[in-house]
Design a protein around this motif. Sequence first.
Motif, PDB file in Angstrom:
ATOM      1  N   VAL A   1      38.546   9.927  56.418  1.00 41.96           N
ATOM      2  CA  VAL A   1      39.103   9.020  56.848  1.00 41.96           C
ATOM      3  C   VAL A   1      39.034   7.582  56.103  1.00 41.96           C
ATOM      4  CG1 VAL A   1      39.425   7.298  59.047  1.00 41.96           C
ATOM      5  CG2 VAL A   1      38.969   9.652  59.366  1.00 41.96           C
ATOM      6  N   ASP A   2      40.075   7.115  55.923  1.00 42.05           N
ATOM      7  CA  ASP A   2      40.048   5.774  55.052  1.00 42.05           C
ATOM      8  C   ASP A   2      40.094   4.621  55.901  1.00 42.05           C
ATOM      9  OD1 ASP A   2      39.479   6.752  52.857  1.00 42.05           O
ATOM     10  OD2 ASP A   2      41.475   7.253  51.936  1.00 42.05           O
ATOM     11  N   LEU A   3      39.402   3.518  55.911  1.00 36.79           N
ATOM     12  CA  LEU A   3      39.579   2.573  56.985  1.00 36.79           C
ATOM     13  C   LEU A   3      39.699   1.188  56.062  1.00 36.79           C
ATOM     14  CD1 LEU A   3      36.742   3.504  58.959  1.00 36.79           C
ATOM     15  CD2 LEU A   3      38.885   3.213  60.142  1.00 36.79           C
TER      16      LEU A   3
ATOM     17  N   ARG B   1      34.908   4.381  53.943  1.00 31.18           N
ATOM     18  CA  ARG B   1      35.062   5.793  54.031  1.00 31.18           C
ATOM     19  C   ARG B   1      34.410   6.267  55.283  1.00 31.18           C
ATOM     20  NH1 ARG B   1      38.817   6.942  50.088  1.00 31.18           N
ATOM     21  NH2 ARG B   1      38.104   6.363  48.035  1.00 31.18           N
ATOM     22  N   GLY B   2      34.911   7.484  55.889  1.00 30.84           N
ATOM     23  CA  GLY B   2      34.168   7.940  57.159  1.00 30.84           C
ATOM     24  C   GLY B   2      34.762   9.332  57.195  1.00 30.84           C
ATOM     25  N   HIS B   3      34.367   9.996  58.409  1.00 37.09           N
ATOM     26  CA  HIS B   3      34.850  11.280  58.851  1.00 37.09           C
ATOM     27  C   HIS B   3      35.021  11.458  60.209  1.00 37.09           C
ATOM     28  CE1 HIS B   3      33.695  12.269  54.463  1.00 37.09           C
ATOM     29  NE2 HIS B   3      34.497  13.206  54.390  1.00 37.09           N
ATOM     30  N   VAL B   4      35.970  12.253  60.423  1.00 36.91           N
ATOM     31  CA  VAL B   4      36.426  12.491  61.965  1.00 36.91           C
ATOM     32  C   VAL B   4      35.058  13.065  62.633  1.00 36.91           C
ATOM     33  CG1 VAL B   4      37.626  13.847  63.914  1.00 36.91           C
ATOM     34  CG2 VAL B   4      38.584  12.526  61.823  1.00 36.91           C
TER      35      VAL B   4
ATOM     36  N   PHE C   1      28.422  -8.181  52.387  1.00 35.88           N
ATOM     37  CA  PHE C   1      27.962  -8.670  53.630  1.00 35.88           C
ATOM     38  C   PHE C   1      27.945  -7.489  54.579  1.00 35.88           C
ATOM     39  CE2 PHE C   1      32.559  -9.696  53.383  1.00 35.88           C
ATOM     40  CZ  PHE C   1      33.078  -9.095  54.376  1.00 35.88           C
ATOM     41  N   ARG C   2      27.093  -7.377  55.658  1.00 34.90           N
ATOM     42  CA  ARG C   2      27.058  -6.344  56.747  1.00 34.90           C
ATOM     43  C   ARG C   2      28.492  -6.546  57.554  1.00 34.90           C
ATOM     44  NH1 ARG C   2      22.253  -3.911  56.422  1.00 34.90           N
ATOM     45  NH2 ARG C   2      22.811  -2.742  58.458  1.00 34.90           N
ATOM     46  N   LEU C   3      28.866  -5.235  58.122  1.00 35.81           N
ATOM     47  CA  LEU C   3      29.827  -5.481  59.036  1.00 35.81           C
ATOM     48  C   LEU C   3      29.223  -5.506  60.373  1.00 35.81           C
ATOM     49  CD1 LEU C   3      31.466  -2.013  57.614  1.00 35.81           C
ATOM     50  CD2 LEU C   3      32.125  -4.578  57.273  1.00 35.81           C
ATOM     51  N   SER C   4      30.198  -6.057  61.198  1.00 36.59           N
ATOM     52  CA  SER C   4      29.816  -6.257  62.431  1.00 36.59           C
ATOM     53  C   SER C   4      30.618  -5.610  63.464  1.00 36.59           C
ATOM     54  CB  SER C   4      29.961  -7.926  62.967  1.00 36.59           C
ATOM     55  OG  SER C   4      31.224  -8.137  62.745  1.00 36.59           O
ATOM     56  N   SER C   5      30.290  -5.328  64.870  1.00 35.72           N
ATOM     57  CA  SER C   5      31.013  -4.519  65.741  1.00 35.72           C
ATOM     58  C   SER C   5      32.007  -5.441  66.208  1.00 35.72           C
ATOM     59  CB  SER C   5      30.043  -4.148  67.042  1.00 35.72           C
ATOM     60  OG  SER C   5      29.674  -5.255  67.532  1.00 35.72           O
ATOM     61  N   MET C   6      33.214  -4.717  66.730  1.00 39.36           N
ATOM     62  CA  MET C   6      34.379  -5.545  67.314  1.00 39.36           C
ATOM     63  C   MET C   6      35.188  -6.016  66.105  1.00 39.36           C
ATOM     64  SD  MET C   6      34.111  -4.602  70.317  1.00 39.36           S
ATOM     65  CE  MET C   6      35.545  -5.525  71.135  1.00 39.36           C
ATOM     66  N   THR C   7      35.058  -5.604  65.018  1.00 40.19           N
ATOM     67  CA  THR C   7      36.000  -5.837  63.864  1.00 40.19           C
ATOM     68  C   THR C   7      37.158  -4.948  63.785  1.00 40.19           C
ATOM     69  OG1 THR C   7      34.095  -6.637  62.568  1.00 40.19           O
ATOM     70  CG2 THR C   7      35.991  -6.084  61.278  1.00 40.19           C
ATOM     71  N   VAL C   8      38.301  -5.436  63.862  1.00 41.71           N
ATOM     72  CA  VAL C   8      39.515  -4.977  63.927  1.00 41.71           C
ATOM     73  C   VAL C   8      39.818  -3.934  62.246  1.00 41.71           C
ATOM     74  CG1 VAL C   8      42.030  -4.814  64.236  1.00 41.71           C
ATOM     75  CG2 VAL C   8      40.531  -6.095  65.697  1.00 41.71           C
ATOM     76  N   ALA C   9      40.335  -2.770  62.442  1.00 44.72           N
ATOM     77  CA  ALA C   9      40.406  -2.212  61.217  1.00 44.72           C
ATOM     78  C   ALA C   9      41.790  -1.408  61.081  1.00 44.72           C
ATOM     79  CB  ALA C   9      39.277  -1.388  60.892  1.00 44.72           C
ATOM     80  N   SER C  10      42.125  -0.680  60.298  1.00 45.80           N
ATOM     81  CA  SER C  10      43.356   0.176  60.459  1.00 45.80           C
ATOM     82  C   SER C  10      42.958   1.612  59.714  1.00 45.80           C
ATOM     83  CB  SER C  10      44.491  -0.302  59.655  1.00 45.80           C
ATOM     84  OG  SER C  10      45.602   0.701  59.689  1.00 45.80           O
TER      85      SER C  10
END
Length: 268
Positions: free
Chosen positions: A165-167, A181-184, A243-252
């Motif tokens: 998965v690419d976000l 980058r991620g995986h299901v 910077f660090r990522l925070s929760s509730m951040t919108v992505a695609s």
Amino acid sequence: MQFRQQALAKLQSPEELDLPVRFARPQGWLVLFVTVIVMAAASVWAVTGSVASTVSAPAILTHGQGSYLLQSPVSGQVTAVVAEQGQRIAANAPVLKVRTAKGETVVRSVAAGRVTGLAATIGAIISTGTNVAAVEKVADADDPLYATVYVPAENAATIPSDAAVDLTVQSAPTQQYGVLRGHVKSVDRAAQSQQQIAAFLGDSQLGEQFTKKGRPVAVLVRLDRSSGTKSGYKWSSADGPPFRLSSMTVASGSIRLEDQRPIDWLLP
């Protein structure tokens, strides 16, 4: 009459059998050779090759356990807001105080987490069941982030386990930092309603946003970790955002589906 005489003269003249016959020019042989090579390569690819396809859908970064909307159990006037935006609170912790006809009541959290939204203000009149706060369920500050991608229901069955998965993260421009980058990790079996999404994310607007094109299926994505980036996660660029990522951040999210054999979709 002239054309007739020319035709008769041609028939009466002997054939030029002593001249060599030219079968094809060198350029023609080259074209034929290239055509044969291309057709052979296409035939091999049709049998052994594959076509990669992806599905893109809206996503959001969370800590995986979701959020909940804290509702007031009583009606009355808010006299104090105890919790603060972004604060980590324990289970049964006080969030606000409400003056009712029977006295002052403390509205407490249901589960431990982080306050991501406060809807109540001092002096406001609220009724029973009013949403007063949104709390994200997170036990520890170092809990990893996940991405939830809301995929159209018709595409969910074609998503393989551990698919790449690419976000595209809204707060990190792709041109500068690349994609996350991620995986299901898992795919839900049933489509979710607007109310279910709003309850999980603790945000009714997001529930409406993610169901504009119908009820989607939630796909949980495990983000690839990296010790070499500031965010702690792997990006298509070397460093990612500073910077660090925070929760509730919108992505695609763009999820790679199962490879399809060309011969499968070329044939009727």
